[in-house]
Design a protein around this motif. Structure first.
Motif, PDB file in Angstrom:
ATOM      1  N   ASN A 112       0.837  -1.185   0.000  1.00  0.00           N
ATOM      2  CA  ASN A 112       0.000   0.000   0.000  1.00  0.00           C
ATOM      3  C   ASN A 112       0.882   1.248   0.000  1.00  0.00           C
ATOM      4  O   ASN A 112       2.088   1.145  -0.177  1.00  0.00           O
ATOM      5  CB  ASN A 112      -0.944  -0.028   1.207  1.00  0.00           C
ATOM      6  CG  ASN A 112      -1.869  -1.244   1.163  1.00  0.00           C
ATOM      7  OD1 ASN A 112      -2.864  -1.252   0.468  1.00  0.00           O
ATOM      8  ND2 ASN A 112      -1.513  -2.299   1.902  1.00  0.00           N
ATOM      9  N   TRP A 113       0.315   2.418   0.194  1.00  0.00           N
ATOM     10  CA  TRP A 113       1.079   3.653   0.067  1.00  0.00           C
ATOM     11  C   TRP A 113       0.841   4.565   1.263  1.00  0.00           C
ATOM     12  O   TRP A 113      -0.154   4.448   1.969  1.00  0.00           O
ATOM     13  CB  TRP A 113       0.723   4.389  -1.225  1.00  0.00           C
ATOM     14  CG  TRP A 113      -0.759   4.584  -1.454  1.00  0.00           C
ATOM     15  CD1 TRP A 113      -1.608   3.747  -2.120  1.00  0.00           C
ATOM     16  CD2 TRP A 113      -1.566   5.677  -0.999  1.00  0.00           C
ATOM     17  NE1 TRP A 113      -2.893   4.248  -2.108  1.00  0.00           N
ATOM     18  CE2 TRP A 113      -2.900   5.432  -1.435  1.00  0.00           C
ATOM     19  CE3 TRP A 113      -1.297   6.836  -0.288  1.00  0.00           C
ATOM     20  CZ2 TRP A 113      -3.953   6.305  -1.162  1.00  0.00           C
ATOM     21  CZ3 TRP A 113      -2.342   7.710  -0.008  1.00  0.00           C
ATOM     22  CH2 TRP A 113      -3.650   7.445  -0.454  1.00  0.00           C
ATOM     23  N   THR A 114       1.786   5.476   1.477  1.00  0.00           N
ATOM     24  CA  THR A 114       1.680   6.471   2.539  1.00  0.00           C
ATOM     25  C   THR A 114       1.417   7.846   1.931  1.00  0.00           C
ATOM     26  O   THR A 114       1.608   8.055   0.723  1.00  0.00           O
ATOM     27  CB  THR A 114       2.970   6.532   3.360  1.00  0.00           C
ATOM     28  OG1 THR A 114       4.038   6.978   2.509  1.00  0.00           O
ATOM     29  CG2 THR A 114       3.321   5.160   3.942  1.00  0.00           C
ATOM     30  N   PHE A 115       0.999   8.778   2.762  1.00  0.00           N
ATOM     31  CA  PHE A 115       0.787  10.143   2.266  1.00  0.00           C
ATOM     32  C   PHE A 115       2.107  10.742   1.777  1.00  0.00           C
ATOM     33  O   PHE A 115       2.105  11.568   0.857  1.00  0.00           O
ATOM     34  CB  PHE A 115       0.173  11.013   3.364  1.00  0.00           C
ATOM     35  CG  PHE A 115      -1.330  11.021   3.343  1.00  0.00           C
ATOM     36  CD1 PHE A 115      -2.034  12.208   3.305  1.00  0.00           C
ATOM     37  CD2 PHE A 115      -2.049   9.833   3.348  1.00  0.00           C
ATOM     38  CE1 PHE A 115      -3.423  12.222   3.279  1.00  0.00           C
ATOM     39  CE2 PHE A 115      -3.430   9.830   3.333  1.00  0.00           C
ATOM     40  CZ  PHE A 115      -4.127  11.028   3.285  1.00  0.00           C
ATOM     41  N   LYS A 116       3.217  10.352   2.378  1.00  0.00           N
ATOM     42  CA  LYS A 116       4.513  10.854   1.909  1.00  0.00           C
ATOM     43  C   LYS A 116       4.774  10.415   0.477  1.00  0.00           C
ATOM     44  O   LYS A 116       5.298  11.174  -0.343  1.00  0.00           O
ATOM     45  CB  LYS A 116       5.633  10.361   2.830  1.00  0.00           C
ATOM     46  CG  LYS A 116       7.007  10.905   2.462  1.00  0.00           C
ATOM     47  CD  LYS A 116       8.061  10.484   3.469  1.00  0.00           C
ATOM     48  CE  LYS A 116       9.420  11.080   3.115  1.00  0.00           C
ATOM     49  NZ  LYS A 116      10.465  10.684   4.110  1.00  0.00           N
ATOM     50  N   GLN A 117       4.383   9.191   0.145  1.00  0.00           N
ATOM     51  CA  GLN A 117       4.524   8.714  -1.234  1.00  0.00           C
ATOM     52  C   GLN A 117       3.520   9.383  -2.159  1.00  0.00           C
ATOM     53  O   GLN A 117       3.798   9.610  -3.331  1.00  0.00           O
ATOM     54  CB  GLN A 117       4.337   7.196  -1.266  1.00  0.00           C
ATOM     55  CG  GLN A 117       5.443   6.434  -0.576  1.00  0.00           C
ATOM     56  CD  GLN A 117       5.106   4.966  -0.391  1.00  0.00           C
ATOM     57  OE1 GLN A 117       4.029   4.628   0.104  1.00  0.00           O
ATOM     58  NE2 GLN A 117       6.012   4.092  -0.805  1.00  0.00           N
ATOM     59  N   GLY A 118       2.348   9.700  -1.636  1.00  0.00           N
ATOM     60  CA  GLY A 118       1.340  10.436  -2.396  1.00  0.00           C
ATOM     61  C   GLY A 118       0.528   9.574  -3.337  1.00  0.00           C
ATOM     62  O   GLY A 118       0.832   8.398  -3.570  1.00  0.00           O
ATOM     63  N   GLY A 119      -0.521  10.162  -3.870  1.00  0.00           N
ATOM     64  CA  GLY A 119      -1.365   9.455  -4.820  1.00  0.00           C
ATOM     65  C   GLY A 119      -2.498  10.326  -5.316  1.00  0.00           C
ATOM     66  O   GLY A 119      -2.795  11.380  -4.741  1.00  0.00           O
ATOM     67  N   LYS A 120      -3.120   9.885  -6.399  1.00  0.00           N
ATOM     68  CA  LYS A 120      -4.257  10.611  -6.969  1.00  0.00           C
ATOM     69  C   LYS A 120      -5.280   9.617  -7.484  1.00  0.00           C
ATOM     70  O   LYS A 120      -4.925   8.603  -8.098  1.00  0.00           O
ATOM     71  CB  LYS A 120      -3.800  11.521  -8.115  1.00  0.00           C
ATOM     72  CG  LYS A 120      -4.930  12.364  -8.710  1.00  0.00           C
ATOM     73  CD  LYS A 120      -4.408  13.360  -9.736  1.00  0.00           C
ATOM     74  CE  LYS A 120      -4.060  12.706 -11.049  1.00  0.00           C
ATOM     75  NZ  LYS A 120      -3.748  13.691 -12.124  1.00  0.00           N
ATOM     76  N   MET A 121      -6.535   9.894  -7.222  1.00  0.00           N
ATOM     77  CA  MET A 121      -7.636   9.131  -7.797  1.00  0.00           C
ATOM     78  C   MET A 121      -8.604  10.114  -8.440  1.00  0.00           C
ATOM     79  O   MET A 121      -8.954  11.134  -7.844  1.00  0.00           O
ATOM     80  CB  MET A 121      -8.358   8.305  -6.732  1.00  0.00           C
ATOM     81  CG  MET A 121      -9.613   7.602  -7.241  1.00  0.00           C
ATOM     82  SD  MET A 121     -10.262   6.315  -6.100  1.00  0.00           S
ATOM     83  CE  MET A 121     -10.596   7.286  -4.626  1.00  0.00           C
TER      84      MET A 121
END
Length: 282
Positions: A112-121
């Motif tokens: 999974n991912w962390t907020f530090k890694q970031g993401g967009k949906m």
């Protein structure tokens, strides 16, 4: 800090009171939704509950288990998610036909991912049809989420029996409006270990966007980065969360969810959510 902004130059056309469902133009050519399901699994309102992973989910149109709950509206070019009260997950009392992001489908959701890694949906969607309660109001449905997840080490540290953590973001369709709910820490002085407990987090007051989307098509975008989360409706209204609660949330891993999570157990309740496009990136 919570920041709300709106493009005042964009006119929102006044619409009459909406009714559930919509009528498609019979002259429109058949088309398919623009959605790649290779990195999603789906939870259904049947079984214990039933989940379908890649590659089986890719054949939803012919899969006997899936085709009742996920099917194409090939006139509108949408993927319909249908659900009703029945089976629910261990940490919920409501049913869903909802996608869960899989960064690595082979490990069944362990990556999974962390907020530090970031993401967009980002998705384009519409409420297709939904039942009403005894007061005549439409039932609510969650259409997008960011859900937290404990690492195995965190799970063992607090002696939990699963990796479940609270959902940082829930986006609802409520009587034709889009409403955002997030988590806030009850005690800002909590230790690292205390932060990991679900009961350390409460609900904020929520934010309802001004635009009434009704049963029309609309676009939602969720952007996360270190210390920040933004939700954008129709490239017109935006709400930003960049406060201490988001900063403290950095202890968790996360994953995106999208689809139809019906917030009702009423007899005869149902919802159909149409997704025209859906994409995620990190």
């Amino acid at each position: 800090m919570l920041t709300i902004c709106c493009n005042k130059n964009t006119e929102i056309e006044d619409r009459p009171d909406f009714e559930s469902g919509d009528v498609e133009d019979p002259e429109v050519a058949y088309k398919l939704p623009d959605i790649n399901l290779s990195n999603w699994k789906v939870t259904l309102p049947i079984g214990n509950p039933t989940e379908v992973h890649p590659p089986e989910i890719l054949d939803y149109a012919t899969n006997e288990t899936l085709k009742t709950f996920m099917y194409n509206d090939s006139i509108a070019g949408a993927l319909v998610f249908y659900t009703y009260p029945n089976a629910s997950t261990a940490n919920s009392s409501y049913s869903r036909t909802e996608l869960r992001e899989l960064m690595n489908p082979a490990d069944k959701g362990a990556t999974n991912w962390t907020f530090k890694q970031g993401g967009k949906m980002k998705g384009t969607l519409a409420m297709g049809d939904i039942s009403k309660d005894h007061s005549g109001n439409y039932h609510r449905a969650i259409i997008m989420q960011i859900h937290g997840r404990l690492t195995d080490e965190q799970r063992d540290l607090i002696d939990e029996d699963d990796n479940n953590a609270p959902p940082m973001l829930k986006i609802y369709w409520v009587n034709g409006n889009v409403r955002v709910k997030t988590k806030v820490l009850k005690n800002l002085n909590n230790s690292y270990e205390e932060l990991l407990h679900t009961n350390a987090w409460g609900d904020d007051d929520g934010h309802t966007f001004a635009e009434d989307v009704g049963f029309e098509k609309f676009t939602l975008e969720v952007k996360v980065s270190e210390g920040s989360m933004e939700v954008i409706l129709n490239d017109n209204e935006s709400v930003v969360y960049d406060d201490i609660h988001i900063e403290k949330w950095s202890v968790f891993e996360n994953y995106f969810k999208a689809g139809n999570y019906l917030v009702s157990k009423d007899d005869g309740a149902f919802a159909k959510v149409k997704y025209y496009t859906l994409e995620i990136s990190h």
